[in-house]
Design an enzyme around this catalytic site. Sequence first.
Site, mmCIF file in Angstrom:
data_model
loop_
_atom_site.group_PDB
_atom_site.id
_atom_site.type_symbol
_atom_site.label_atom_id
_atom_site.label_comp_id
_atom_site.label_asym_id
_atom_site.label_seq_id
_atom_site.Cartn_x
_atom_site.Cartn_y
_atom_site.Cartn_z
ATOM 1 N N HIS A 293 -63.007 1.597 -57.419
ATOM 2 C CA HIS A 293 -64.071 0.581 -57.466
ATOM 3 C C HIS A 293 -63.885 -0.363 -56.285
ATOM 4 O O HIS A 293 -62.819 -0.958 -56.143
ATOM 5 C CB HIS A 293 -64.017 -0.229 -58.760
ATOM 6 N N GLN A 294 -64.911 -0.500 -55.475
ATOM 7 C CA GLN A 294 -64.857 -1.435 -54.356
ATOM 8 C C GLN A 294 -66.030 -2.393 -54.498
ATOM 9 O O GLN A 294 -67.152 -1.960 -54.769
ATOM 10 C CB GLN A 294 -64.927 -0.693 -53.017
#
Length: 800
Positions: free
Chosen positions: A733-734
């Site tokens: 997850h960014q």
Amino acid sequence: MRNQNESSMEMNNNRESINRNEARVHTVIELGGFDRESSEKQEKKTLRNSLSSRQMKSLVALCDTLLPSINDRIDVASSDESVNNFYGTSASMAGTHEHLGVLLSEKLDHPSTWLFMLSLWLLSTWFGTLILCGAACLSTNFPFFHSYPHLSLEKREKILQGWSQSYFRVLRMLFRTIKLLTLFVFFTQIDEEENNLSWKAIGYSGPDPEFKVQKKKKNILHKTSKKEENGENDDKDEEAFGPLYKGLVHMNNPRDIVTDSLRRIGFPVSVAPSENKASTISSPSLVIQCDAVVVGSGSGGGVIAGVLAKSGYKVLVLEKGNYFARNNLSLLEGQALEQMYLSNGWVATDDMSILILAGSTVGGGSAINWSASIKTPHHVRKEWCDRHELELFQSRLYKEALDVVCEKMGVQSDIVEEGFNNAVLRKGCHEMGYPVSTIPRNAPPDHYCGWCCLGCKDGKKKGTLETWLVDMVKSGNGAILPGCEAIQILHGEKKGRDRKKAKGVAFEIEYNGKKEICVVESKVTIVACGALRTPPLLKRSGLKNENIGRNLHLHPVTMAWGYFPDSPSSPELWPEEHKKSYEGGIMTAMSTVVADVERTGYGAVIQTPSLHPGLFSLLMPWNSGLDIKDRMRKFSRTAHVFALARDQGSGTVDSHNCISYQIKDIDKDNLNQGIEKVLRILAAAGAEEIGTHHNKGRSLNVKKVSYNEFEKFVKEESSRPLTDLSTPICSAHQMGSCRMGVNPKKSVVNQMGETWEVEGLYLADTSVFPTALGVNPMVTVQAIAYCTAQHVLGVLKMKK
């Protein structure tokens, strides 16, 4: 190439019905297998190994040190030929070094690649080996100094062991790089029959066995469908090629097919005269006009495209990746990562401290994620509203958005049968008295599939390519252009205003073996490339906001493992013998035992990953060639559970391949607390052996130790440092790299998702998150995109 101005109306009328059939047949052929086969042929022609003979000698020696041939050990002898073959085959015997040579030459895009290439050359020399390996290269016999390839296996192993725990960070980085590259390639490379020599020995089936049968049936359907008349076999085509096939326009097709396809959907297209000069942004080869252009087709871009098109506006979606219909998936780990993930699956921070996975295909991350569909937690919405003054997140619209997107994806929490990893997590939590809940998923209760990280074989996982983008295609108002990379947002001055106005997007395609530049002219422009690619695009486009690329959050993850033998040591075997670690719903259970929701809201959640042999092997510790092969033999019955921190540390995205990140001490503490709980969960669930991914590779046989020995092990393993490259940290997850806010000096977009600098330019991906979220972000980014879409609808209505 036909010039539009030279084509007569009569010729167009005569060709219209023929072109429709031609375009349809071409689409069917391409999606049914032609595109994949031709791309594979092109890859064989163009990809090359540019490493020198010296570098290759070092590479072979390193590969065979990590994975040597072991056939003289009595303790590994087996009556199973596949097991003996696995132990007896070295990396070079399997041709792993050749695959690695191509990967290093053509596919690896990291700022430190040059350093690794230099190291390979140095290791081929005696003086370079002396520098990198020290006294291990010395001998009492002439020539006294030896290069790495000429050292014994025993010495080479000791050198790699030394690198893994070296005082010098560059040597730890060198070890991590060669280890993860070699192991991943060895355990994912396939032969002509799409098999790997290790899979049977480690208990891995390869692609889903049910999918293999399903694919054969669909291939028969594909051959039949090409013979059907236009419009008579739509249902079968959709089943074979996926629901988006009518909305795809492949820009590498002949120019007349492309323009006819776009015009039929209602997009005005102008074609530049056929000349030999290269196209530019000011003189593009093709100009397409639309109401809205959306860059990216994931959870943000897909939602906005669907909402706008369904409301009657002409929407063009540009997608850097390609489309993989259900029947065109491979479900092969190595191939899927290369085709459906950003940078072929090889993304890491500049110092190699964090390994990053991000989707890059039609559907974006929603096509390859793990199905978790968790609404924005209440404490996060409250923080974003109160602390960051973003009233949107406590508004009626946002609550409506959460419900709408969950309904669209069919989010539900029932499970018919829980998979191996999640069953272990749930049972361990129950035994320990830790809180455990069921994760809502955008898949039905019976969706028992561990391959969804490689694409969903039957479309039951409702990513954007099965929902919002389908709405767009069925509306007749939109098209998706796969294989098109946006290179610049077009904008200009607006009279009487300091603020610029968005005019569209310039994008690059490959046509007839060369790069061409095309332009989309639009009333509004939406960028949804993800938190890693949106900032570089904005910077290339001349935006100057100093917050672009900053405040990147990664949800750092660290894992522990537990081995559950399939031969019962007690009267009742659990998990059941037929269950494998890589099968079943990827995420169905979660614990918030260290989430700290009530106090700071910044802790860690405990969940399970999807690990097929390649990713499993690069994460597991390596102490020797025999050690890693022994660990891989336990692959199918080794459960993994991880801790994911809602990070307060942050990083920057300086360019497409330069990502820096600094983890804060509080985040390290949260991860260590998480790992401590995970080790207890695994032991409580009944694991025979437990351990972490730390380079030392320590493990503990839970059944044979005392309480005090167990406590000592848990304490030591959960207090190890996380920032010295000794323990792999991962991110799927960014977020936050173009965050939303109320102050242009501290944010990139306002609450409507519109950039402060350029009017009509909107961002709709995880980059707009004000902070780290703390849970899987799919529902949140879709809800934000839905809200942004409502504002864009209002703008477009005023422009009519």
